[in-house]
Design an enzyme around this catalytic site. Structure first.
Site, PDB file in Angstrom:
ATOM      1  N   ILE A 168       0.845  -1.192   0.000  1.00 22.61           N
ATOM      2  CA  ILE A 168       0.000   0.000   0.000  1.00 22.61           C
ATOM      3  C   ILE A 168       0.883   1.246   0.000  1.00 22.61           C
ATOM      4  O   ILE A 168       0.449   2.325  -0.394  1.00 22.61           O
ATOM      5  CB  ILE A 168      -0.955  -0.031   1.219  1.00 22.61           C
ATOM      6  N   LEU A 180      -4.534  -4.435   0.910  1.00 25.31           N
ATOM      7  CA  LEU A 180      -4.970  -5.807   1.200  1.00 25.31           C
ATOM      8  C   LEU A 180      -6.406  -5.874   1.700  1.00 25.31           C
ATOM      9  O   LEU A 180      -7.049  -6.916   1.621  1.00 25.31           O
ATOM     10  CB  LEU A 180      -4.033  -6.434   2.243  1.00 25.31           C
ATOM     11  N   TYR A 192      -2.305  -7.821  17.485  1.00 24.55           N
ATOM     12  CA  TYR A 192      -1.394  -8.204  16.396  1.00 24.55           C
ATOM     13  C   TYR A 192      -1.110  -9.713  16.443  1.00 24.55           C
ATOM     14  O   TYR A 192      -1.247 -10.419  15.433  1.00 24.55           O
ATOM     15  CB  TYR A 192      -0.113  -7.378  16.530  1.00 24.55           C
ATOM     16  N   ARG A 219      16.612  -9.373  24.705  1.00 27.45           N
ATOM     17  CA  ARG A 219      15.617 -10.342  24.233  1.00 27.45           C
ATOM     18  C   ARG A 219      15.964 -10.846  22.831  1.00 27.45           C
ATOM     19  O   ARG A 219      15.843 -12.030  22.528  1.00 27.45           O
ATOM     20  CB  ARG A 219      14.236  -9.673  24.257  1.00 27.45           C
TER      21      ARG A 219
HETATM   22  P1  NAI Z   1       6.874  -3.631   7.914  1.00 23.47           P
HETATM   23  O1  NAI Z   1       5.862  -2.951   8.753  1.00 23.47           O
HETATM   24  O2  NAI Z   1       8.169  -2.949   7.667  1.00 23.47           O
HETATM   25  O3  NAI Z   1       6.239  -4.014   6.511  1.00 23.47           O
HETATM   26  C1  NAI Z   1       4.889  -4.366   6.355  1.00 23.47           C
HETATM   27  C2  NAI Z   1       4.409  -3.778   5.057  1.00 23.47           C
HETATM   28  O4  NAI Z   1       3.026  -4.084   4.910  1.00 23.47           O
HETATM   29  C3  NAI Z   1       4.550  -2.248   4.998  1.00 23.47           C
HETATM   30  O5  NAI Z   1       5.332  -1.859   3.890  1.00 23.47           O
HETATM   31  C4  NAI Z   1       3.137  -1.752   4.890  1.00 23.47           C
HETATM   32  O6  NAI Z   1       2.989  -0.616   4.062  1.00 23.47           O
HETATM   33  C5  NAI Z   1       2.418  -2.961   4.322  1.00 23.47           C
HETATM   34  N1  NAI Z   1       0.989  -2.899   4.622  1.00 23.47           N
HETATM   35  C6  NAI Z   1       0.400  -2.567   5.799  1.00 23.47           C
HETATM   36  N2  NAI Z   1      -0.929  -2.529   5.656  1.00 23.47           N
HETATM   37  C7  NAI Z   1      -1.190  -2.846   4.364  1.00 23.47           C
HETATM   38  C8  NAI Z   1      -2.378  -2.952   3.622  1.00 23.47           C
HETATM   39  N3  NAI Z   1      -3.581  -2.732   4.163  1.00 23.47           N
HETATM   40  N4  NAI Z   1      -2.272  -3.304   2.326  1.00 23.47           N
HETATM   41  C9  NAI Z   1      -1.063  -3.519   1.752  1.00 23.47           C
HETATM   42  N5  NAI Z   1       0.093  -3.425   2.404  1.00 23.47           N
HETATM   43  C10 NAI Z   1       0.037  -3.088   3.712  1.00 23.47           C
HETATM   44  O7  NAI Z   1       7.133  -5.063   8.586  1.00 23.47           O
HETATM   45  P2  NAI Z   1       8.350  -6.043   8.350  1.00 23.47           P
HETATM   46  O8  NAI Z   1       9.258  -5.935   9.500  1.00 23.47           O
HETATM   47  O9  NAI Z   1       8.863  -5.925   6.995  1.00 23.47           O
HETATM   48  O10 NAI Z   1       7.602  -7.458   8.498  1.00 23.47           O
HETATM   49  C11 NAI Z   1       7.083  -8.140   7.393  1.00 23.47           C
HETATM   50  C12 NAI Z   1       6.105  -9.182   7.887  1.00 23.47           C
HETATM   51  O11 NAI Z   1       6.767 -10.068   8.771  1.00 23.47           O
HETATM   52  C13 NAI Z   1       4.917  -8.588   8.640  1.00 23.47           C
HETATM   53  O12 NAI Z   1       3.767  -9.345   8.337  1.00 23.47           O
HETATM   54  C14 NAI Z   1       5.301  -8.790  10.088  1.00 23.47           C
HETATM   55  O13 NAI Z   1       4.158  -8.911  10.902  1.00 23.47           O
HETATM   56  C15 NAI Z   1       6.098 -10.072  10.018  1.00 23.47           C
HETATM   57  N6  NAI Z   1       7.073 -10.168  11.091  1.00 23.47           N
HETATM   58  C16 NAI Z   1       8.203  -9.386  11.072  1.00 23.47           C
HETATM   59  C17 NAI Z   1       9.123  -9.495  12.080  1.00 23.47           C
HETATM   60  C18 NAI Z   1      10.395  -8.710  12.071  1.00 23.47           C
HETATM   61  O14 NAI Z   1      11.206  -8.919  12.985  1.00 23.47           O
HETATM   62  N7  NAI Z   1      10.663  -7.837  11.107  1.00 23.47           N
HETATM   63  C19 NAI Z   1       8.905 -10.408  13.222  1.00 23.47           C
HETATM   64  C20 NAI Z   1       7.686 -11.178  13.127  1.00 23.47           C
HETATM   65  C21 NAI Z   1       6.826 -11.061  12.092  1.00 23.47           C
HETATM   66  C1  15L Z   2       7.233  -8.715  15.272  1.00 21.99           C
HETATM   67  O1  15L Z   2       6.300  -9.464  15.023  1.00 21.99           O
HETATM   68  C2  15L Z   2       7.344  -7.371  14.657  1.00 21.99           C
HETATM   69  O2  15L Z   2       6.826  -7.363  13.345  1.00 21.99           O
HETATM   70  C3  15L Z   2       8.768  -6.849  14.635  1.00 21.99           C
HETATM   71  O3  15L Z   2       8.731  -5.459  14.340  1.00 21.99           O
HETATM   72  C4  15L Z   2       9.462  -7.081  15.968  1.00 21.99           C
HETATM   73  O4  15L Z   2       8.861  -6.332  16.955  1.00 21.99           O
HETATM   74  C5  15L Z   2       9.408  -8.550  16.315  1.00 21.99           C
HETATM   75  O5  15L Z   2       8.106  -9.066  16.238  1.00 21.99           O
HETATM   76  C6  15L Z   2       9.942  -8.860  17.689  1.00 21.99           C
HETATM   77  O6  15L Z   2       9.244  -9.526  18.458  1.00 21.99           O
HETATM   78  O7  15L Z   2      11.074  -8.474  17.983  1.00 21.99           O
END
Ligand code: NAI
Ligand code: 15L
Length: 285
Positions: free
Chosen positions: A54, A71, A155, A193
């Site tokens: 988005i 989405l 979440y 952590r």
């Molecule tokens: P992020 O927040 O940087 O990226 C998520 C993306 O989804 C953003 O670019 C945002 O614009 C897009 N988005 C949000 N709402 C939307 C919508 N309605 N329609 C289309 N796009 C939309 O998160 P990140 O860190 O890249 O994480 C990616 C995935 O992995 C997420 O689903 C997150 O929950 C999951 N995750 C990430 C972790 C991490 O450590 N980075 C840990 C656990 C899970």
């Molecule tokens: C998640 O699920 C989040 O997307 C990421 O931003 C971090 O907070 C990660 O978990 C975490 O637990 O460190």
């Protein structure tokens, strides 16, 4: 009911390397932190990588298609998924937020992705779940893949829904999914952590590759974590993926441990979900 005999889920078997590149692979969340990491790396696995978000994305490079999409818009997601043969679904709210926001992007949004996958014959997805589906477990526990889920907020609940939703689409329609319970995927662990939860970008990319090309995926849940010394998670039940993490948080330990230690009893050091367990409630009208 899904008519074909299905492979058993989470059954160990000999891993084999990727054989056949995909024709068109969809990446949602392409503008996000992990989307930007995976976008160039997925090129090796598909003739075309269709990237979506988005938010604003970098323009299409060779072998890419850029398709902005909310989405929460079911018809738009249906068009987005058309002609794709696999999906890496990262898009959505990635932190604790008011329920209404999480509902639209993560719950409705993930439902839209699966409905479109069903309608367009997509056979395999990689779903970015999160460690926050088990965030209320204590850090003293070691969890395997059968541990009860204990989401630590809206979440985490939305990711738990995504795990159940993908299970349903496998049981009913035979669509395979790997649910990656990602720990903390950043360039390096930021705090104590994350010495336990860190997933390096290289290990993330390898995990996604394994999930895209495992001969039999079924419905598999796997913790997305590097080979950290003090990990809380046991991936023995996902050995059939052939995922072997190469990195570890250990080289960062000395630097991280110079940070002031949180007080005894601080949830950050009690619960696997860390600070997420204390976020909210959000007073929305
Ligand atoms: P992020 O927040 O940087 O990226 C998520 C993306 O989804 C953003 O670019 C945002 O614009 C897009 N988005 C949000 N709402 C939307 C919508 N309605 N329609 C289309 N796009 C939309 O998160 P990140 O860190 O890249 O994480 C990616 C995935 O992995 C997420 O689903 C997150 O929950 C999951 N995750 C990430 C972790 C991490 O450590 N980075 C840990 C656990 C899970
Ligand atoms: C998640 O699920 C989040 O997307 C990421 O931003 C971090 O907070 C990660 O978990 C975490 O637990 O460190």
């Amino acid at each position: 009911m899904h008519p074909e005999p299905r492979p058993p889920t989470q059954e160990p078997q000999a891993p084999s390397p990727p054989t056949r590149p995909l024709r068109r692979l969809l990446l949602t969340g392409a503008a996000g932190g992990l989307g930007r990491v995976l976008r160039p790396r997925l090129q090796a696995h598909a003739g075309i990588v269709r990237v979506s978000d988005i938010a604003e994305m970098a323009p299409a490079g060779e072998g890419e298609e850029v398709m902005p999409c909310d989405l929460a818009d079911k018809a738009a997601v249906d068009r987005l998924v058309q002609d794709c043969d696999a999906i890496v679904h990262l898009g959505g709210i990635s932190v604790e937020r008011p329920f209404e926001e999480v509902l639209e992007a993560n719950i409705r949004g993930t439902f839209h992705v699966y409905e479109a996958a069903r309608r367009h014959g997509v056979r395999r997805l990689v779903f970015a779940s999160s460690n926050h589906v088990v965030g209320f477990h204590r850090q003293t526990e070691r969890l395997d893949l059968d541990a009860p889920r204990r989401p630590d907020g809206y979440y985490g609940l939305s990711k738990s829904f995504g795990e159940d939703l993908s299970r349903f689409y496998f049981d009913r329609y035979g669509i395979e999914t790997a649910c990656l319970r990602i720990g903390s995927s950043f360039p390096e662990p930021k705090d104590r952590r994350m010495l336990s939860t860190w997933l390096s970008y290289d290990d993330l990319a390898e995990l996604v590759r394994c999930c895209l090309f495992a001969p039999r995926l079924g419905h598999t849940v796997v913790y997305g974590v590097s080979a950290n010394r003090d990990s809380w998670w046991d991936n023995a039940g996902a050995a059939h993926l052939g995922f072997v993490p190469r990195d570890s948080s250990e080289p960062f330990r000395a630097r991280v441990e110079q940070q002031p230690r949180p007080a005894d009893g601080d949830p950050v050091l009690l619960y696997q979900g860390g600070a997420f367990v204390t976020q909210g409630p959000f007073e929305t009208p």
